[in-house]
Design a protein around this motif. Structure first.
Motif, PDB file in Angstrom:
ATOM      1  N   GLU A 198     -12.888  68.462  72.869  1.00 42.94           N
ATOM      2  CA  GLU A 198     -12.971  67.960  71.494  1.00 42.94           C
ATOM      3  C   GLU A 198     -11.909  68.604  70.606  1.00 42.94           C
ATOM      4  O   GLU A 198     -11.669  69.807  70.666  1.00 42.94           O
ATOM      5  CB  GLU A 198     -14.363  68.232  70.915  1.00 42.94           C
ATOM      6  CG  GLU A 198     -15.451  67.433  71.604  1.00 42.94           C
ATOM      7  CD  GLU A 198     -16.792  67.545  70.893  1.00 42.94           C
ATOM      8  OE1 GLU A 198     -16.948  68.452  70.043  1.00 42.94           O
ATOM      9  OE2 GLU A 198     -17.681  66.731  71.182  1.00 42.94           O
ATOM     10  N   HIS A 214      -6.639  60.186  60.951  1.00 46.04           N
ATOM     11  CA  HIS A 214      -6.948  59.459  62.183  1.00 46.04           C
ATOM     12  C   HIS A 214      -7.146  60.464  63.328  1.00 46.04           C
ATOM     13  O   HIS A 214      -6.231  60.726  64.120  1.00 46.04           O
ATOM     14  CB  HIS A 214      -5.838  58.461  62.506  1.00 46.04           C
ATOM     15  CG  HIS A 214      -5.750  57.340  61.534  1.00 46.04           C
ATOM     16  ND1 HIS A 214      -6.187  56.059  61.813  1.00 46.04           N
ATOM     17  CD2 HIS A 214      -5.316  57.302  60.247  1.00 46.04           C
ATOM     18  CE1 HIS A 214      -5.992  55.271  60.762  1.00 46.04           C
ATOM     19  NE2 HIS A 214      -5.466  56.013  59.792  1.00 46.04           N
ATOM     20  N   ARG A 215      -8.339  60.989  63.396  1.00 42.32           N
ATOM     21  CA  ARG A 215      -8.602  62.088  64.327  1.00 42.32           C
ATOM     22  C   ARG A 215      -8.512  61.653  65.779  1.00 42.32           C
ATOM     23  O   ARG A 215      -8.050  62.425  66.632  1.00 42.32           O
ATOM     24  CB  ARG A 215      -9.974  62.712  64.051  1.00 42.32           C
ATOM     25  CG  ARG A 215     -10.105  63.319  62.653  1.00 42.32           C
ATOM     26  CD  ARG A 215     -11.407  64.106  62.549  1.00 42.32           C
ATOM     27  NE  ARG A 215     -11.328  65.348  63.331  1.00 42.32           N
ATOM     28  CZ  ARG A 215     -12.403  65.980  63.797  1.00 42.32           C
ATOM     29  NH1 ARG A 215     -13.627  65.486  63.576  1.00 42.32           N
ATOM     30  NH2 ARG A 215     -12.261  67.106  64.477  1.00 42.32           N
ATOM     31  N   GLN A 216      -8.967  60.450  66.107  1.00 47.99           N
ATOM     32  CA  GLN A 216      -8.907  60.001  67.498  1.00 47.99           C
ATOM     33  C   GLN A 216      -7.469  59.882  67.965  1.00 47.99           C
ATOM     34  O   GLN A 216      -7.129  60.256  69.092  1.00 47.99           O
ATOM     35  CB  GLN A 216      -9.629  58.656  67.660  1.00 47.99           C
ATOM     36  CG  GLN A 216      -9.698  58.150  69.103  1.00 47.99           C
ATOM     37  CD  GLN A 216     -10.468  59.083  70.035  1.00 47.99           C
ATOM     38  OE1 GLN A 216     -11.503  59.639  69.659  1.00 47.99           O
ATOM     39  NE2 GLN A 216      -9.963  59.275  71.244  1.00 47.99           N
ATOM     40  N   ALA A 219      -6.279  63.365  68.546  1.00 49.59           N
ATOM     41  CA  ALA A 219      -6.924  63.892  69.752  1.00 49.59           C
ATOM     42  C   ALA A 219      -6.192  63.415  71.004  1.00 49.59           C
ATOM     43  O   ALA A 219      -5.866  64.213  71.896  1.00 49.59           O
ATOM     44  CB  ALA A 219      -8.392  63.461  69.790  1.00 49.59           C
ATOM     45  N   GLU A 220      -5.925  62.137  71.077  1.00 52.31           N
ATOM     46  CA  GLU A 220      -5.250  61.588  72.252  1.00 52.31           C
ATOM     47  C   GLU A 220      -3.830  62.130  72.361  1.00 52.31           C
ATOM     48  O   GLU A 220      -3.340  62.398  73.472  1.00 52.31           O
ATOM     49  CB  GLU A 220      -5.255  60.063  72.172  1.00 52.31           C
ATOM     50  CG  GLU A 220      -6.653  59.463  72.316  1.00 52.31           C
ATOM     51  CD  GLU A 220      -6.689  57.966  72.035  1.00 52.31           C
ATOM     52  OE1 GLU A 220      -5.606  57.383  71.790  1.00 52.31           O
ATOM     53  OE2 GLU A 220      -7.794  57.386  72.055  1.00 52.31           O
ATOM     54  N   PHE A 224      -6.788  65.743  74.036  1.00 47.82           N
ATOM     55  CA  PHE A 224      -8.239  65.850  73.928  1.00 47.82           C
ATOM     56  C   PHE A 224      -8.863  64.462  74.094  1.00 47.82           C
ATOM     57  O   PHE A 224      -8.207  63.442  73.850  1.00 47.82           O
ATOM     58  CB  PHE A 224      -8.649  66.428  72.569  1.00 47.82           C
ATOM     59  CG  PHE A 224      -8.244  67.861  72.356  1.00 47.82           C
ATOM     60  CD1 PHE A 224      -8.984  68.892  72.906  1.00 47.82           C
ATOM     61  CD2 PHE A 224      -7.116  68.182  71.610  1.00 47.82           C
ATOM     62  CE1 PHE A 224      -8.618  70.210  72.718  1.00 47.82           C
ATOM     63  CE2 PHE A 224      -6.733  69.492  71.402  1.00 47.82           C
ATOM     64  CZ  PHE A 224      -7.489  70.520  71.969  1.00 47.82           C
ATOM     65  N   GLU A 225     -10.120  64.440  74.484  1.00 44.88           N
ATOM     66  CA  GLU A 225     -10.786  63.150  74.664  1.00 44.88           C
ATOM     67  C   GLU A 225     -11.254  62.542  73.352  1.00 44.88           C
ATOM     68  O   GLU A 225     -11.224  61.327  73.176  1.00 44.88           O
ATOM     69  CB  GLU A 225     -11.983  63.296  75.619  1.00 44.88           C
ATOM     70  CG  GLU A 225     -11.589  63.518  77.066  1.00 44.88           C
ATOM     71  CD  GLU A 225     -12.793  63.521  77.990  1.00 44.88           C
ATOM     72  OE1 GLU A 225     -13.926  63.204  77.509  1.00 44.88           O
ATOM     73  OE2 GLU A 225     -12.627  63.845  79.181  1.00 44.88           O
ATOM     74  N   ARG A 226     -11.672  63.402  72.427  1.00 46.21           N
ATOM     75  CA  ARG A 226     -12.279  62.886  71.203  1.00 46.21           C
ATOM     76  C   ARG A 226     -12.266  63.974  70.142  1.00 46.21           C
ATOM     77  O   ARG A 226     -12.094  65.152  70.456  1.00 46.21           O
ATOM     78  CB  ARG A 226     -13.722  62.443  71.463  1.00 46.21           C
ATOM     79  CG  ARG A 226     -14.592  63.551  72.042  1.00 46.21           C
ATOM     80  CD  ARG A 226     -15.981  63.073  72.438  1.00 46.21           C
ATOM     81  NE  ARG A 226     -16.745  64.150  73.072  1.00 46.21           N
ATOM     82  CZ  ARG A 226     -16.708  64.414  74.373  1.00 46.21           C
ATOM     83  NH1 ARG A 226     -15.944  63.694  75.182  1.00 46.21           N
ATOM     84  NH2 ARG A 226     -17.437  65.394  74.880  1.00 46.21           N
ATOM     85  N   PRO A 227     -12.489  63.596  68.880  1.00 41.02           N
ATOM     86  CA  PRO A 227     -12.616  64.602  67.824  1.00 41.02           C
ATOM     87  C   PRO A 227     -13.947  65.328  67.922  1.00 41.02           C
ATOM     88  O   PRO A 227     -14.924  64.813  68.491  1.00 41.02           O
ATOM     89  CB  PRO A 227     -12.557  63.768  66.528  1.00 41.02           C
ATOM     90  CG  PRO A 227     -12.101  62.410  66.933  1.00 41.02           C
ATOM     91  CD  PRO A 227     -12.514  62.224  68.345  1.00 41.02           C
ATOM     92  N   SER A 228     -13.996  66.516  67.368  1.00 41.69           N
ATOM     93  CA  SER A 228     -15.253  67.273  67.323  1.00 41.69           C
ATOM     94  C   SER A 228     -16.271  66.534  66.461  1.00 41.69           C
ATOM     95  O   SER A 228     -15.919  65.849  65.495  1.00 41.69           O
ATOM     96  CB  SER A 228     -15.003  68.674  66.764  1.00 41.69           C
ATOM     97  OG  SER A 228     -14.384  68.586  65.496  1.00 41.69           O
ATOM     98  N   ALA A 229     -17.531  66.693  66.811  1.00 41.73           N
ATOM     99  CA  ALA A 229     -18.592  65.959  66.131  1.00 41.73           C
ATOM    100  C   ALA A 229     -19.025  66.621  64.834  1.00 41.73           C
ATOM    101  O   ALA A 229     -19.621  65.960  63.966  1.00 41.73           O
ATOM    102  CB  ALA A 229     -19.802  65.812  67.060  1.00 41.73           C
TER     103      ALA A 229
END
Length: 467
Positions: A198, A214-216, A219-220, A224-229
């Motif tokens: 994340e 645009h966190r996604q 991340a890519e 990283f697979e995804r942004p932190s929750a």
């Protein structure tokens, strides 16, 4: 307003004076966190792309920033010293140099982020990169271990428990125990890489960025697979560092135990192993000495790795959420364990590949007492209850010890008197090769079992090398 005293900082607008020199000595971290330079540049490049998508930067702005950041990296790699005494840490140093080179545009790169999420991102990138490198070194060691085991297949040696000769084993069986232990280290590193996917950027200091970031996309861009929750979780916790240090400490501990055996095997009393001169050292006083220093240092540095893990655990256990400056101390243990793990793995791999294994000496040192368990097993197969068989063999060994002999040297009559049927026939069967051949159970030291271990190891390596 009176001129501020002390060092000027990039964040000091709220302060009436600069930092005292003692505070600088306490808090500045550039001397060690400059190790994050590549990850800081990478993180800023990804962050810049997010700012373009958010409309904070134009594509032209980003191109200038990108060129400036890569120029900094190239200059440092070329050996240029770009840093000043006023540079608090690598993150602020990079921003200062960038601004010096491209003007006020350099000040825009920090838009929408805090050093909290910046540092968390850089640190996660660093650990992910180093985990991949260390994983490759573990796999390389596995390949060397398997190669040595295959080349010396069929050689018998004494196996030990309590540092006492216990039962005959194949040397290859011993070496394969290291292979399978290392395969779990690879799995731990794989789990580590699979878990910590994340992106912290966009979390800001605690509450998240106020920009439409645009966190996604970022991340890519950074792998990283995804942004932190959750933004608090992203900047607060160092469980990733704890897990990484734990994985490295386990690797070091495993190597330490084998290093201990190899130190013992290198002694004149054992003589099972001769390390290459390249992995030994001499004495400043005694010219005859050849010391197994490589193995002793591996053994010693495992304690240092445990110390780094303990230091990290102690650091974070009482740190309040979300961020406190205590967490600046999270990096040195990770940097140290990373460098140490890499050199330990290289040394062990090269030392094993270049060592001479003295099988004649191993054979000469094998005591008949290694066959005591096999005698008990034969008696059980002949119908004697195990506890009675255990007592009979123990009695034979005890009587032989009183006479200063081996139990196999006692007369057939002495064996018969203790309850062994057909002593002459039993003695013929009682050999080291026979002992090993009886243990072809899965995971055992028999030849067929060890060959199956080779097949499993080859399948494991094939799978590891695909990732």
């Amino acid at each position: 307003m009176a001129e501020k005293k002390g060092k000027k900082m990039m964040w000091d607008g709220r302060f009436d004076c600069g930092m005292a020199q003692s505070m600088i000595d306490l808090s500045f971290s550039l001397d060690f966190d400059k190790e994050l330079l590549e990850e800081d540049i990478q993180g800023s490049l990804g962050h810049g792309k997010g700012l373009v998508e958010s409309g904070v930067l134009t594509k032209t702005d980003y191109a200038k920033i990108r060129k400036g950041l890569l120029g900094i990296l190239d200059d440092v790699h070329a050996g240029k010293n770009l840093w000043l005494p006023t540079d608090e840490d690598v993150h602020m140093a990079v921003e200062r140099v960038l601004t010096d080179r491209i003007g006020d545009l350099g000040k825009k790169i920090h838009t929408g982020r805090s050093r909290n999420d910046q540092v968390s991102t850089d640190f996660k990138l660093y650990m992910r990169h180093r985990a991949v490198e260390i994983r490759a070194l573990v796999v390389e060691l596995q390949k060397n271990v398997l190669d040595v085991a295959k080349k010396n297949f069929g050689k018998i040696m004494p196996g030990y428990t309590h540092l006492q000769q216990a039962q005959p084993i194949l040397f290859s069986h011993y070496m394969m125990s290291l292979f399978f232990a290392l395969s779990r280290d690879v799995k731990r590193l794989d789990n580590f890489l699979d878990l910590h996917v994340e992106l912290p950027l966009g979390s800001g200091a605690i509450a998240g960025s106020a920009f439409p970031y645009h966190r996604q996309l970022v991340a890519e861009e950074l792998g990283f697979e995804r942004p932190s929750a959750n933004s608090i979780d992203a900047v607060s916790h160092r469980d990733m560092a704890l897990e990484f240090l734990n994985d490295l400490a386990i690797i070091a501990n495993t190597l330490s135990r084998y290093a201990e055996d190899f130190v013992i095997w290198s002694s004149s009393e054992f003589g099972y192993l001769t390390l290459s001169d390249a992995f030994s050292s001499g004495s400043s006083m005694m010219p005859q000495k050849k010391n197994p220093d490589s193995m002793e240092l591996i053994r010693g540095k495992s304690g240092r790795m445990l110390g780094n893990y303990t230091a990290m655990f102690t650091l974070v256990k009482g740190a309040p959420l979300s961020y406190s400056r205590d967490l600046q101390e999270d990096k040195q243990p990770v940097f140290d364990s990373t460098h140490t793990a890499k050199v330990l793995l290289r040394v062990m791999s090269e030392a094993i590949a270049s060592a001479r294994w003295n099988f004649d000496r191993m054979e000469d040192r094998m005591l008949p007492a290694l066959l005591a368990t096999d005698l008990a097993d034969i008696l059980v197969e002949d119908g004697v209850p195990f506890r009675d068989a255990h007592r009979i063999v123990g009695s034979l060994v005890g009587e032989a010890a009183k006479l200063g002999e081996q139990f196999t040297d006692l007369s057939d009559e002495a064996w018969a008197a203790k309850g062994v049927p057909n002593p002459k026939d039993v003695k013929k069967r009682l050999t080291f090769a026979y002992s090993v051949s009886r243990r072809n159970i899965e995971g055992g030291t028999g030849a067929n079992s060890v060959k199956n271990q080779f097949k499993k190891a080859e399948a494991i390596l094939k799978k590891e090398l695909k990732k």
